[in-house]
Design a protein around this motif. Structure first.
Motif, short mmCIF file in Angstrom:
data_model
loop_
_atom_site.label_atom_id
_atom_site.label_comp_id
_atom_site.label_asym_id
_atom_site.label_seq_id
_atom_site.Cartn_x
_atom_site.Cartn_y
_atom_site.Cartn_z
N GLY A 37 0.84 -1.20 0.00
CA GLY A 37 0.00 0.00 0.00
C GLY A 37 0.87 1.23 0.00
N ASN A 38 0.51 2.20 -0.81
CA ASN A 38 1.18 3.50 -0.80
C ASN A 38 0.12 4.50 -0.36
OD1 ASN A 38 2.48 5.90 -1.28
ND2 ASN A 38 2.42 5.74 -3.51
N TRP A 39 0.19 4.85 0.90
CA TRP A 39 -0.85 5.74 1.46
C TRP A 39 -0.72 7.18 0.98
CZ3 TRP A 39 -1.37 4.40 7.42
CH2 TRP A 39 -1.79 3.08 7.56
N LYS A 40 0.43 7.53 0.44
CA LYS A 40 0.69 8.92 0.04
C LYS A 40 0.48 9.84 1.26
CE LYS A 40 -0.53 7.52 -4.56
NZ LYS A 40 -0.94 7.88 -5.90
N MET A 41 -0.07 11.04 1.06
CA MET A 41 -0.21 11.97 2.19
C MET A 41 -1.61 11.80 2.81
SD MET A 41 0.84 16.00 2.30
CE MET A 41 -0.63 16.67 1.56
N GLY A 93 -1.18 1.40 -10.32
CA GLY A 93 -2.02 2.33 -11.09
C GLY A 93 -3.45 1.83 -11.07
N SER A 94 -4.24 2.38 -10.12
CA SER A 94 -5.66 2.01 -10.01
C SER A 94 -5.88 0.50 -9.79
CB SER A 94 -6.45 2.53 -11.20
OG SER A 94 -6.36 3.94 -11.27
N VAL A 95 -4.97 -0.13 -9.06
CA VAL A 95 -5.21 -1.52 -8.64
C VAL A 95 -6.34 -1.47 -7.61
CG1 VAL A 95 -4.27 -3.53 -7.42
CG2 VAL A 95 -2.82 -2.25 -9.02
N GLY A 125 11.43 7.13 -5.99
CA GLY A 125 11.18 7.60 -7.35
C GLY A 125 9.74 7.47 -7.81
N HIS A 126 8.80 7.56 -6.87
CA HIS A 126 7.40 7.55 -7.29
C HIS A 126 7.17 8.70 -8.28
CE1 HIS A 126 3.06 8.00 -7.15
NE2 HIS A 126 3.01 6.74 -6.76
N SER A 127 6.26 8.51 -9.22
CA SER A 127 6.08 9.55 -10.25
C SER A 127 5.65 10.88 -9.65
CB SER A 127 5.07 9.09 -11.31
OG SER A 127 3.81 8.88 -10.72
N ALA A 148 -2.28 5.87 -15.32
CA ALA A 148 -3.17 4.95 -14.60
C ALA A 148 -3.21 5.25 -13.11
CB ALA A 148 -2.70 3.51 -14.82
N ILE A 149 -2.38 6.21 -12.66
CA ILE A 149 -2.30 6.47 -11.22
C ILE A 149 -3.40 7.41 -10.78
CG2 ILE A 149 -0.90 7.51 -9.39
CD1 ILE A 149 1.57 6.50 -10.83
N GLY A 150 -4.22 6.92 -9.86
CA GLY A 150 -5.27 7.75 -9.27
C GLY A 150 -6.36 8.17 -10.25
N THR A 151 -6.38 7.55 -11.41
CA THR A 151 -7.33 7.96 -12.45
C THR A 151 -8.49 6.98 -12.58
OG1 THR A 151 -6.06 6.71 -14.07
CG2 THR A 151 -5.52 9.05 -13.85
N TYR A 174 6.18 -1.03 -11.74
CA TYR A 174 5.85 -0.39 -13.02
C TYR A 174 4.52 0.33 -12.85
CZ TYR A 174 3.77 0.34 -17.53
OH TYR A 174 3.12 0.93 -18.59
N GLU A 175 4.59 1.65 -12.92
CA GLU A 175 3.38 2.45 -12.70
C GLU A 175 3.20 3.45 -13.84
OE1 GLU A 175 2.17 2.54 -8.32
OE2 GLU A 175 3.61 4.15 -8.58
N PRO A 176 2.38 3.09 -14.83
CA PRO A 176 2.12 4.07 -15.89
C PRO A 176 1.42 5.28 -15.29
CG PRO A 176 0.69 2.12 -16.12
CD PRO A 176 1.64 1.84 -15.01
N VAL A 204 -0.24 -0.13 -4.45
CA VAL A 204 -1.65 0.25 -4.44
C VAL A 204 -1.83 1.56 -3.70
CG1 VAL A 204 -3.96 -0.55 -3.85
CG2 VAL A 204 -2.13 -2.24 -4.27
N GLY A 205 -2.40 2.55 -4.35
CA GLY A 205 -2.64 3.84 -3.70
C GLY A 205 -4.01 3.86 -3.04
N GLY A 206 -4.99 4.47 -3.71
CA GLY A 206 -6.32 4.70 -3.15
C GLY A 206 -6.93 3.49 -2.45
N ALA A 207 -6.86 2.33 -3.08
CA ALA A 207 -7.52 1.15 -2.52
C ALA A 207 -6.81 0.62 -1.27
CB ALA A 207 -7.62 0.04 -3.57
P1 PGA Z 1 -3.50 4.46 -7.23
O1 PGA Z 1 -1.99 4.89 -6.92
O2 PGA Z 1 -3.63 3.01 -6.85
O3 PGA Z 1 -4.35 5.35 -6.39
O4 PGA Z 1 -3.70 4.67 -8.70
C1 PGA Z 1 -0.93 4.01 -7.15
C2 PGA Z 1 0.38 4.65 -6.80
O5 PGA Z 1 0.54 5.86 -7.03
O6 PGA Z 1 1.29 3.98 -6.29
#
Ligand code: PGA
Length: 251
Positions: free
Chosen positions: A9-13, A212-214, A94-96, A171-174, A166-168, A233-236
Motif C-alpha cells: 500500500g502506498n498511502w501517500k499523504m 495504477g488504479s489496482v 522515485g514515485h512519479s 493509470a495512477i489515481g485515475t 511499473y506504474e504508468p 496500491v494507492g487509493g484502494a
Molecule cells: P493508485 O496509486 O492506486 O491510487 O492509482 C498508485 C500509486 O501511485 O502507487
C-alpha cells in the motif's frame, strides 16, 4: 516459480499517526493468513506507531521516500539511518509524484537506491511512462532507461532484493487501470532488461509489481500474470476491505 507476490500500500499523504495505528491494528488480523507479502507505505510521522502496531504480524512497513545522505543540512529531509533505526523494512523510491512535484530524476533515484542498501532498507523503485510517452510509442525505451539508471552500480545480489513497481502515470489515481496485457507487456520488458544486465538468475528472482488504479476487483487478474509479482496500491490501500481483498487475491 517461487517469487512471492508483494501487495504494497502506498498511502501517500493520507492518515494521521492515530488513524494509521487504528488501521494497521485492524488490518493485521485480516491479513494474518494472506499468502502475499503485505506492506504498508505510510507517511514518516506514522512510522513509529505503525511499526509498533505491526510487531509480531506479517505486515511489513515502508517509508515513501528518503534522502541519500546520511545526515546534514537538508531541511525537511529524512535519512536512511533514521528509517533503519525505527525498523523500517522497505522504502518507495522515485514515485512519479516525487519525480513530477519534487524534482526527482533517474540520477537521484539511483543515489537513493544505493543509500537504501547501505542502511539495510529494501527499495521499491517506481518507473513508468506518461500518456504522451505511451502515445509516442516510447514506453519500452523509456522504462528500460529508467530501470538501467536506477540500478546503476548495484551488484547482482543487491538487484535480487530490489522491487520494481511499473506504474504508468496515466493509470495512477485515475481509475484507468492498464489492462492486464498492457501491464504484463511492460513488466516482461523490465524483466528482459534485468536479464540482459544481470543474467537470468537475477531476472527470475527480482519482483516486478504493477501500480495504477489496482483495486479489489482487478488485483487477482493482474497478479496472476506471469511477470507481475503484485501491486503498489494507492487509493484502494486506504480502505480495509479493499486492501484485505487485494492482499488475499485469488491465485
Ligand atoms: P493508485 O496509486 O492506486 O491510487 O492509482 C498508485 C500509486 O501511485 O502507487
Amino acid at each position: 516459480m517461487s517469487r512471492k507476490i508483494i501487495a504494497a500500500g502506498n498511502w501517500k499523504m493520507n492518515k494521521t499517526a492515530k488513524e494509521a495505528v487504528e488501521f494497521v491494528n485492524a488490518l493485521k488480523e485480516r491479513v494474518a493468513d494472506a499468502d502475499s507479502e503485505v506492506v504498508v507505505g505510510v507517511p514518516f510521522v506514522c512510522l513509529p506507531g505503525v511499526i509498533e502496531a505491526a510487531k509480531g504480524s506479517n505486515i511489513k512497513v515502508a517509508a515513501q521516500n528518503m534522502h541519500w545522505e546520511e545526515k546534514g543540512a537538508f531541511t525537511g529531509e529524512v535519512s536512511g539511518p533514521m528509517l533503519a533505526d525505527l525498523g523500517v523494512d522497505y522504502v518507495i523510491i522515485g514515485h512519479s509524484e516525487r519525480r513530477q512535484y519534487f524534482g526527482e530524476t533517474d540520477e537521484t533515484v539511483n543515489k537513493k537506491v544505493h543509500a537504501a542498501f547501505k542502511y539495510g532498507l529494501k527499495p521499491i523503485v517506481c518507473v513508468g511512462e506518461s500518456l504522451t510517452q505511451r502515445e509516442q510509442g516510447v514506453t519500452a525505451e523509456l522504462v528500460r532507461y529508467q530501470v538501467k539508471i536506477a540500478l546503476l552500480g548495484l551488484s547482482a545480489e543487491q538487484v535480487k532484493d530490489v522491487v520494481i513497481a511499473y506504474e504508468p502515470i496515466w493509470a495512477i489515481g485515475t481509475g484507468k487501470t492498464a489492462t492486464s496485457e498492457q501491464a504484463e507487456e511492460v513488466c516482461a520488458i523490465i524483466r528482459g532488461c534485468i536479464k540482459e544486465l544481470y543474467g537470468s538468475e537475477v531476472a527470475e528472482v527480482i519482483r516486478i509489481q504493477y501500480g495504477g488504479s489496482v483495486n479489489a476487483a482487478n488485483a487477482s487478474e493482474l497478479f496472476n500474470m506471469p511477470d507481475i509479482d503484485g501491486g503498489l496500491v494507492g487509493g484502494a490501500s486506504l480502505k480495509l476491505d479493499d486492501f484485505e481483498k487485494i492482499a488475499k487475491y485469488n491465485k
